[in-house]
Motif scaffolding. Structure first.
Motif, PDB file in Angstrom:
ATOM      1  N   ASN A 496       0.819  -1.211   0.000  1.00  0.00           N
ATOM      2  CA  ASN A 496       0.000   0.000   0.000  1.00  0.00           C
ATOM      3  C   ASN A 496       0.851   1.259   0.000  1.00  0.00           C
ATOM      4  OD1 ASN A 496      -2.411  -1.540   0.181  1.00  0.00           O
ATOM      5  ND2 ASN A 496      -2.032  -1.818   2.370  1.00  0.00           N
ATOM      6  N   GLY A 497       1.627   1.447  -1.031  1.00  0.00           N
ATOM      7  CA  GLY A 497       2.465   2.631  -1.130  1.00  0.00           C
ATOM      8  C   GLY A 497       3.384   2.549  -2.324  1.00  0.00           C
ATOM      9  N   PRO A 498       4.094   3.632  -2.623  1.00  0.00           N
ATOM     10  CA  PRO A 498       5.058   3.610  -3.720  1.00  0.00           C
ATOM     11  C   PRO A 498       6.283   2.786  -3.356  1.00  0.00           C
ATOM     12  CG  PRO A 498       5.210   5.672  -2.543  1.00  0.00           C
ATOM     13  CD  PRO A 498       4.055   4.943  -1.944  1.00  0.00           C
ATOM     14  N   ILE A 499       7.032   2.394  -4.361  1.00  0.00           N
ATOM     15  CA  ILE A 499       8.291   1.680  -4.155  1.00  0.00           C
ATOM     16  C   ILE A 499       9.392   2.571  -4.719  1.00  0.00           C
ATOM     17  CG2 ILE A 499       9.576  -0.451  -4.583  1.00  0.00           C
ATOM     18  CD1 ILE A 499       6.909  -1.815  -5.159  1.00  0.00           C
ATOM     19  N   TYR A 500      10.169   3.187  -3.822  1.00  0.00           N
ATOM     20  CA  TYR A 500      11.169   4.152  -4.250  1.00  0.00           C
ATOM     21  C   TYR A 500      12.378   4.054  -3.329  1.00  0.00           C
ATOM     22  CZ  TYR A 500       9.641   7.132  -0.385  1.00  0.00           C
ATOM     23  OH  TYR A 500       9.345   7.627   0.857  1.00  0.00           O
ATOM     24  N   TYR A 501      13.369   4.919  -3.583  1.00  0.00           N
ATOM     25  CA  TYR A 501      14.631   4.792  -2.857  1.00  0.00           C
ATOM     26  C   TYR A 501      14.465   4.920  -1.347  1.00  0.00           C
ATOM     27  CZ  TYR A 501      14.939   9.820  -1.942  1.00  0.00           C
ATOM     28  OH  TYR A 501      14.713  11.071  -1.482  1.00  0.00           O
ATOM     29  N   GLY A 502      13.453   5.673  -0.900  1.00  0.00           N
ATOM     30  CA  GLY A 502      13.293   5.925   0.520  1.00  0.00           C
ATOM     31  C   GLY A 502      12.745   4.751   1.310  1.00  0.00           C
ATOM     32  N   ASN A 503      12.007   3.842   0.649  1.00  0.00           N
ATOM     33  CA  ASN A 503      11.424   2.724   1.406  1.00  0.00           C
ATOM     34  C   ASN A 503      11.767   1.371   0.804  1.00  0.00           C
ATOM     35  OD1 ASN A 503       9.847   2.577  -0.879  1.00  0.00           O
ATOM     36  ND2 ASN A 503       7.892   2.753   0.159  1.00  0.00           N
ATOM     37  N   ARG A 504      12.728   1.343  -0.124  1.00  0.00           N
ATOM     38  CA  ARG A 504      13.033   0.082  -0.799  1.00  0.00           C
ATOM     39  C   ARG A 504      13.524  -0.979   0.188  1.00  0.00           C
ATOM     40  NH1 ARG A 504      17.226   3.558  -1.436  1.00  0.00           N
ATOM     41  NH2 ARG A 504      19.354   2.765  -1.190  1.00  0.00           N
ATOM     42  N   SER A 505      14.272  -0.565   1.213  1.00  0.00           N
ATOM     43  CA  SER A 505      14.781  -1.551   2.164  1.00  0.00           C
ATOM     44  C   SER A 505      13.651  -2.150   2.987  1.00  0.00           C
ATOM     45  CB  SER A 505      15.826  -0.906   3.084  1.00  0.00           C
ATOM     46  OG  SER A 505      15.249   0.172   3.798  1.00  0.00           O
ATOM     47  N   PHE A 506      12.642  -1.336   3.369  1.00  0.00           N
ATOM     48  CA  PHE A 506      11.512  -1.868   4.124  1.00  0.00           C
ATOM     49  C   PHE A 506      10.666  -2.787   3.259  1.00  0.00           C
ATOM     50  CE2 PHE A 506      11.891   0.218   8.089  1.00  0.00           C
ATOM     51  CZ  PHE A 506      12.488   1.435   7.833  1.00  0.00           C
ATOM     52  N   PHE A 507      10.468  -2.408   2.005  1.00  0.00           N
ATOM     53  CA  PHE A 507       9.712  -3.270   1.096  1.00  0.00           C
ATOM     54  C   PHE A 507      10.405  -4.613   0.929  1.00  0.00           C
ATOM     55  CE2 PHE A 507       6.884  -4.397  -2.233  1.00  0.00           C
ATOM     56  CZ  PHE A 507       7.637  -4.973  -3.240  1.00  0.00           C
ATOM     57  N   LYS A 508      11.713  -4.573   0.754  1.00  0.00           N
ATOM     58  CA  LYS A 508      12.467  -5.812   0.592  1.00  0.00           C
ATOM     59  C   LYS A 508      12.388  -6.670   1.851  1.00  0.00           C
ATOM     60  CE  LYS A 508      17.129  -7.505  -0.439  1.00  0.00           C
ATOM     61  NZ  LYS A 508      18.531  -7.108  -0.739  1.00  0.00           N
ATOM     62  N   GLU A 509      12.514  -6.048   3.015  1.00  0.00           N
ATOM     63  CA  GLU A 509      12.443  -6.792   4.267  1.00  0.00           C
ATOM     64  C   GLU A 509      11.073  -7.419   4.475  1.00  0.00           C
ATOM     65  OE1 GLU A 509      15.599  -3.937   6.707  1.00  0.00           O
ATOM     66  OE2 GLU A 509      13.516  -4.129   7.361  1.00  0.00           O
ATOM     67  N   GLU A 510      10.003  -6.674   4.141  1.00  0.00           N
ATOM     68  CA  GLU A 510       8.657  -7.195   4.311  1.00  0.00           C
ATOM     69  C   GLU A 510       8.405  -8.393   3.403  1.00  0.00           C
ATOM     70  OE1 GLU A 510       5.558  -6.002   6.228  1.00  0.00           O
ATOM     71  OE2 GLU A 510       7.419  -5.879   7.364  1.00  0.00           O
ATOM     72  N   VAL A 511       8.795  -8.261   2.127  1.00  0.00           N
ATOM     73  CA  VAL A 511       8.593  -9.370   1.191  1.00  0.00           C
ATOM     74  C   VAL A 511       9.433 -10.576   1.601  1.00  0.00           C
ATOM     75  CG1 VAL A 511       8.878 -10.123  -1.214  1.00  0.00           C
ATOM     76  CG2 VAL A 511       7.979  -7.838  -0.711  1.00  0.00           C
ATOM     77  N   SER A 512      10.685 -10.336   2.001  1.00  0.00           N
ATOM     78  CA  SER A 512      11.552 -11.428   2.432  1.00  0.00           C
ATOM     79  C   SER A 512      10.978 -12.124   3.667  1.00  0.00           C
ATOM     80  CB  SER A 512      12.962 -10.905   2.731  1.00  0.00           C
ATOM     81  OG  SER A 512      13.550 -10.345   1.576  1.00  0.00           O
ATOM     82  N   ARG A 513      10.403 -11.323   4.578  1.00  0.00           N
ATOM     83  CA  ARG A 513       9.812 -11.914   5.787  1.00  0.00           C
ATOM     84  C   ARG A 513       8.604 -12.771   5.456  1.00  0.00           C
ATOM     85  NH1 ARG A 513       5.583 -10.552   8.874  1.00  0.00           N
ATOM     86  NH2 ARG A 513       5.255  -8.616   7.704  1.00  0.00           N
ATOM     87  N   LEU A 514       7.732 -12.269   4.583  1.00  0.00           N
ATOM     88  CA  LEU A 514       6.520 -13.007   4.253  1.00  0.00           C
ATOM     89  C   LEU A 514       6.812 -14.259   3.434  1.00  0.00           C
ATOM     90  CD1 LEU A 514       4.178  -9.983   3.433  1.00  0.00           C
ATOM     91  CD2 LEU A 514       4.132 -11.428   5.472  1.00  0.00           C
ATOM     92  N   LEU A 515       7.872 -14.198   2.619  1.00  0.00           N
ATOM     93  CA  LEU A 515       8.249 -15.368   1.825  1.00  0.00           C
ATOM     94  C   LEU A 515       9.240 -16.269   2.542  1.00  0.00           C
ATOM     95  CD1 LEU A 515       8.690 -13.893  -1.782  1.00  0.00           C
ATOM     96  CD2 LEU A 515       6.792 -15.258  -0.905  1.00  0.00           C
ATOM     97  N   GLY A 516       9.906 -15.725   3.582  1.00  0.00           N
ATOM     98  CA  GLY A 516      10.942 -16.496   4.264  1.00  0.00           C
ATOM     99  C   GLY A 516      12.210 -16.622   3.448  1.00  0.00           C
ATOM    100  N   LEU A 517      12.483 -15.614   2.605  1.00  0.00           N
ATOM    101  CA  LEU A 517      13.659 -15.665   1.725  1.00  0.00           C
ATOM    102  C   LEU A 517      14.683 -14.628   2.165  1.00  0.00           C
ATOM    103  CD1 LEU A 517      12.111 -16.125  -1.843  1.00  0.00           C
ATOM    104  CD2 LEU A 517      13.199 -17.829  -0.399  1.00  0.00           C
ATOM    105  N   THR A 518      15.543 -14.978   3.110  1.00  0.00           N
ATOM    106  CA  THR A 518      16.680 -14.141   3.474  1.00  0.00           C
ATOM    107  C   THR A 518      17.825 -14.407   2.499  1.00  0.00           C
ATOM    108  OG1 THR A 518      17.563 -15.841   4.949  1.00  0.00           O
ATOM    109  CG2 THR A 518      16.013 -14.241   5.893  1.00  0.00           C
ATOM    110  N   PRO A 519      18.830 -13.520   2.412  1.00  0.00           N
ATOM    111  CA  PRO A 519      19.967 -13.791   1.507  1.00  0.00           C
ATOM    112  C   PRO A 519      20.639 -15.125   1.783  1.00  0.00           C
ATOM    113  CG  PRO A 519      20.020 -11.509   2.250  1.00  0.00           C
ATOM    114  CD  PRO A 519      18.926 -12.184   3.017  1.00  0.00           C
ATOM    115  N   GLU A 520      20.753 -15.467   3.072  1.00  0.00           N
ATOM    116  CA  GLU A 520      21.379 -16.744   3.399  1.00  0.00           C
ATOM    117  C   GLU A 520      20.528 -17.925   2.924  1.00  0.00           C
ATOM    118  OE1 GLU A 520      20.758 -14.302   5.474  1.00  0.00           O
ATOM    119  OE2 GLU A 520      22.734 -13.535   6.111  1.00  0.00           O
ATOM    120  N   ARG A 521      19.209 -17.797   3.067  1.00  0.00           N
ATOM    121  CA  ARG A 521      18.309 -18.874   2.656  1.00  0.00           C
ATOM    122  C   ARG A 521      18.298 -19.035   1.139  1.00  0.00           C
ATOM    123  NH1 ARG A 521      14.336 -21.684   5.113  1.00  0.00           N
ATOM    124  NH2 ARG A 521      12.522 -22.344   3.931  1.00  0.00           N
TER     125      ARG A 521
END
Length: 655
Positions: A496-521
């Motif tokens: 529910n928001g834009p995807i831009y330089y200011g929130n890209r890290s939060f978007f990535k963390e949220e998607v990784s959390r919901l999918l369970g895909l960390t860099p190590e995984r």
């Protein structure tokens, strides 16, 4: 593929839909809040150990330390950076308007503390030019120094004590501010960085520091200007006093530059092939020897470092009474220091595929500055040059900080007094070679402009999992509609928001959390997938040649599938994504690459034309099938289900 979709359902208002599929209100909000607070306040041994590993990361990474693989690299990198810290620490003490010994203290205590509390594996902390210059301006305003002062007089000693008291007070207040930001979970402020502003600020800051030290290179004794237009005032003062240039000091500066610049270029060009030449410390040693042998301080009036006491400093209280006078400047120093530190940590974390925690970085730097301030240290942060050298020299973990601090410790206890005859302009030239020549690698901050141009509400937009209302084409967030259910094998996410330089890290963390895909995984699943494909090929060859199938491959494959969640497709509902910038588009491309590594297909739905145009021009279609972008979420779900029915599952790696 052509297909038709027929939908038969009742007409729902929001109220009726909520009554049918929404959650039941089990208890008043106050009771639910009390229950959540009670759960948060519970403590168990497992919870305590988890909290300890989060807040003191050394307890997390040290037990998993790979001694044979990492120790040599950490040792070499740590020793190399430690050698560089010696001239850099003394040089940046000059920028801070305090004695050089305090630069060595600031190169020791924060390094040890960050090793314990920091999450950046390749971050080198200590003295930083921009932070030192900003602190020096505060010191100069509150404790101005006379032009002609006998450095061995009691008045000079008292003045020096006042100056380091102010600098330590800035460090203490900066540390307290960072700790308060940690408690308030303000680590997200680090994301307000755009590349053009960062580069402009870095170049301007480097120019300010260079101009401020021209008088030292020319051997001029001038009043240091502070405040607005200080740069132009300094330039005018230097030009006016050029006839008084000390030729001996100018000659030393030019000779040092002639040595440092070529060697630094060689180190930069061949840094991946061999260990860099420690030209900075060699220059310091040679210059000290020449100044001592020729008595340059008495014969040519060359400014020298003077007495450097050996041993550890005694703990002492900073000048707390100056807090009201330094509060405004300390806010800027705090934010610049933290933003530079966390930006460097994020760059090298992305490069080496691991995660850092911006809020934990606030705690690490807050503790570093708070504790160090009681040992006569001025504000510290991550440093550009030494961090770059630490990574290029082969460092792997925070343990390299141990070897860095050991080098500085040896200098403090044994070697420090030998730098008595070091000419001050050698500090400046060393700084020029370390910082200015690598300014294109530097990160600083244009936070004010970034924060004014970005709406804070977009910073923490929610990413939700969508579920389907049974026998309808309606999809709603699962956390608010418990009777909706996920589509088998498909993870449907909405942002529910834009995807831009200011929130890209939060978007990535949220998607990784919901999918369970960390860099190590991702790395682990990718290796497993490649191993399974290789074994499948070997099994096929073995079956053809000998007529015998490899049963272990089948069992391992089934074991992998049963251990992972059944997600074969990621469907992004983009109906609430109002715009995407280049940084956001690159993040989506990286997500496509990561998902492909583990056998997950990405689909998009409800993209507006502007977003779709930016994604296309950014090259997203090179990494995903254009036929995987749908008008509605339901169209995409029907297509995925139809595809699963027609395509048997053969080599999919389950996530």
């Amino acid at each position: 593929m052509t297909a038709s979709v027929a939908v038969y359902r009742n007409i729902y208002t929001e109220e009726r839909f909520k009554q049918t599929y929404g959650k039941e209100d089990r208890a008043p909000g106050s009771l639910l809040l009390g229950k959540r607070l009670a759960q948060k306040c519970r403590c168990s041994r497992r919870a305590f150990l988890h909290l300890l590993s989060e807040r003191v990361p050394i307890f997390s990474w040290l037990p998993r330390y790979r001694l044979r693989k990492w120790l040599l690299g950490d040792t070499i990198a740590g020793l190399t950076v430690g050698i560089l810290h010696i001239p850099q620490g003394m040089a940046f003490a000059l920028l801070t308007s305090v004695a050089p010994i305090f630069g060595l203290y600031t190169s020791f205590f924060p390094v040890v503390l960050y090793m314990l509390f920091g999450t950046g594996r390749h971050v080198s902390t200590g003295t930083f030019a921009v932070v030192s210059l900003m602190t020096g301006s505060v010191v100069q305003q509150l404790v101005p120094a006379p032009l002609h002062l006998n450095t061995s007089s009691p008045e000079a000693a008292a003045l020096e004590a006042q100056r380091i008291g102010v600098a330590s007070a800035v460090a203490l207040l900066s540390g307290i501010m960072m700790l308060c930001m940690f408690v308030l979970r303000l680590g997200f402020l680090s994301t307000y960085l755009s590349e053009p502003i960062v580069k402009a600020f870095t170049s301007a800051a480097a120019f300010h520091v260079t101009v401020s030290q021209l008088q030292s290179m020319l051997g001029l004794r001038l009043t240091r200007h502070t405040g607005n237009f200080a740069l132009f005032k300094t330039l005018a003062s230097v030009m006016e006093n050029l006839p008084q240039t000390n030729m001996a000091e100018l000659l030393i500066s030019l000779v040092c530059l002639a040595i440092l610049v070529p060697v630094k270029e060689v180190n930069t060009r061949y840094r991946k092939r061999r260990t860099p030449i420690p030209v900075e410390i060699l220059t310091v040693i040679i210059a000290t020897g020449v100044a001592y042998a020729l008595s340059l301080d008495s014969t040519c009036d060359v400014q020298i470092v003077g007495h450097i006491p050996a041993g550890f400093p005694s703990p002492q209280m900073p000048a707390l009474h100056t807090f009201p006078d330094i509060a405004g400047d300390t806010v800027a120093i705090t934010f610049v220091g933290y933003a530079v530190s966390v930006s460097l940590a994020m760059i090298y974390a992305d490069k080496h595929a691991y995660s850092i925690h911006p809020n934990q970085e606030l705690l690490a730097h807050g503790i570093s500055n708070t504790v160090s301030s009681f040992f006569t240290c001025f504000p510290s942060s991550a440093t550009l040059a030494t961090t770059n050298i630490l990574e290029s020299s082969g460092g792997f973990t925070q343990l390299s900080g141990l070897f860095t601090s050991l080098v500085v410790l040896v200098v403090l206890l044994l070697i420090g007094p030998l730098f008595y005859f070091l000419p001050k302009m050698v500090w400046v030239v060393t700084w020029l070679s370390v910082v200015v020549l690598n300014v294109d690698l530097g990160l600083a901050i244009g936070v004010v402009f970034s924060m004014m141009t970005v709406i804070g509400r977009t910073q923490r937009a929610r990413c939700s999992v969508l579920g389907q209302a049974s026998n309808t084409e309606i999809y709603r967030p699962m956390q608010n509609h418990s009777k909706c259910s996920e589509v088998a094998g498909v993870k449907i996410l909405t942002y529910n928001g834009p995807i831009y330089y200011g929130n890209r890290s939060f978007f990535k963390e949220e998607v990784s959390r919901l999918l369970g895909l960390t860099p190590e995984r991702i790395r682990s699943l990718e290796k497993t997938r490649k191993a399974l494909e290789k074994r499948q090929r070997d099994t096929t060859v073995s079956t053809v040649e000998r007529g015998v199938a490899n049963a272990s491959f089948s069992s391992d494959n089934e074991l992998l599938k049963s251990a992972e969640k059944e997600v074969q497709a990621l469907l992004m509902d983009c109906s609430s994504v109002i715009f995407v910038d280049v940084a956001g588009a690159r993040l989506l491309i990286q997500m496509c690459i990561d998902c492909q590594k583990v056998g997950v297909c990405i689909y998009l739905a409800n993209c507006n034309e502007r977003v779709l145009k930016i994604l296309t021009s950014s090259g997203l279609m090179n990494y995903m099938n254009p036929q995987h972008i749908f008008i509605t979420v339901h169209d995409a779900v029907v297509y995925i289900q139809h595809l699963k029915e027609k395509t048997p599952d053969t080599t999919t790696v389950w996530v």
